[in-house]
Design an enzyme around this catalytic site. Sequence first.
Site, short mmCIF file in Angstrom:
data_model
loop_
_atom_site.label_atom_id
_atom_site.label_comp_id
_atom_site.label_asym_id
_atom_site.label_seq_id
_atom_site.Cartn_x
_atom_site.Cartn_y
_atom_site.Cartn_z
N LEU A 84 0.81 -1.21 0.00
CA LEU A 84 0.00 0.00 0.00
C LEU A 84 0.85 1.27 0.00
CD1 LEU A 84 -2.77 -1.01 2.57
CD2 LEU A 84 -2.66 -1.45 0.10
N HIS A 88 -3.60 4.29 -2.15
CA HIS A 88 -4.55 3.37 -1.52
C HIS A 88 -5.23 4.00 -0.31
CE1 HIS A 88 -1.75 0.32 -3.43
NE2 HIS A 88 -2.92 -0.09 -3.88
N ASP A 201 -5.79 3.21 -12.61
CA ASP A 201 -6.20 2.01 -13.34
C ASP A 201 -7.50 2.31 -14.09
OD1 ASP A 201 -4.15 0.08 -12.31
OD2 ASP A 201 -5.04 0.68 -10.42
N GLN A 204 -9.33 -0.52 -15.83
CA GLN A 204 -9.84 -1.48 -14.86
C GLN A 204 -11.15 -0.99 -14.24
OE1 GLN A 204 -7.42 -3.82 -11.83
NE2 GLN A 204 -8.22 -2.19 -10.54
N SER A 237 2.26 0.55 -6.50
CA SER A 237 2.99 -0.44 -5.71
C SER A 237 4.25 -0.90 -6.43
CB SER A 237 2.09 -1.65 -5.44
OG SER A 237 0.95 -1.26 -4.70
#
Length: 340
Positions: A84, A88, A201, A204, A237
């Site tokens: 994280l 996040h 993202d 996504q 990450s």
Amino acid sequence: MNRNSLRLIKTIHNNCDLPVNVGRVINLFCCFAVDFNPLFAAYGSGQDAVNMRVVKNIQELQEMLGQERRNGKRIGFVPTMGALHDGHLSLVNACRSATGVCVASIFVNPTQFDNKRDLETYPRTLERDCALLTAAGCDYVFVPSEAEMYPEPDTRVFDLGTVAAGMEGAFRPGHFNGVAQIVSKLFEIVEPDIACFGEKDFQQVAVIREMVRLLALPVQIVACPILREPDGLAMSSRNVRLTPEQRRTAPLIAATLKESRTFAAGKSVQEVIDRVKQTLNQTPLLRVEYFEIVDGTTLLPLRQWNDSADPTGCIAVFCGEVRLIDNVKYACMGCNEMNN
């Protein structure tokens, strides 16, 4: 350090309007404390780690969240693969602001990795992650084993349409089907009212929205803004895998995307694509895998600017062996200023 001291730190971090760097210092302190204070090392114990429960079992989590619902609480969810960072934690903060209960998950999902080496090298920092989630005010973190999530192989195949066809879908075959498999499983387990995802993202998020539509799941998908390092690099990450030289080079990706918004005035879509690719590919440590300008809803490639009211540039770049993604919004045709 006792519980009251940690609660005070947590309260300051969550409720005061602190500069970003101060918040990071507090997060780093909590990460340091995990090595020296058993209070933070709650993983696998199910104990109360400053009000955060660490749960490995599906049934146990569902029983706890069932009680929260009976108490009139709404459930927010932040699914992650761990390692994280502040990006996040911004999702956790958004989740906490919108609901009464925040649940995070940490699970490195094997079905969404098309590259075995990528799966093997994905960072795993569970104790540190639990400390960060504790400091951010997360209520539950679900950390299942692979056997818990996949007692049997998941053979489902999702028809995700145009949003999954290009870009990541083309270069990482099977990736989005794996994403749909794990996220749908997690949604069935947690039954959240809302789920927060990061706009880094971008594709996504579109895929998850389509999966939710296909399965008619009663969950609101909330897309949260990209968080960036001071030099512009999108938080990821994977950034921890960059060498010092690569880390100095990687911010050129965001800088080039930002410059392309200005360059786009009076230029065609293809000219902008060529400019971005050429700029990055001439840098020795960088190699563009793809850069496409697509409609922000359908994710279909644009031929002309006026084909979309929401032109969005999406990019994947290898910095050494580390694959980084980012995106940028362009102005609608006829606008004089680019979107921030």
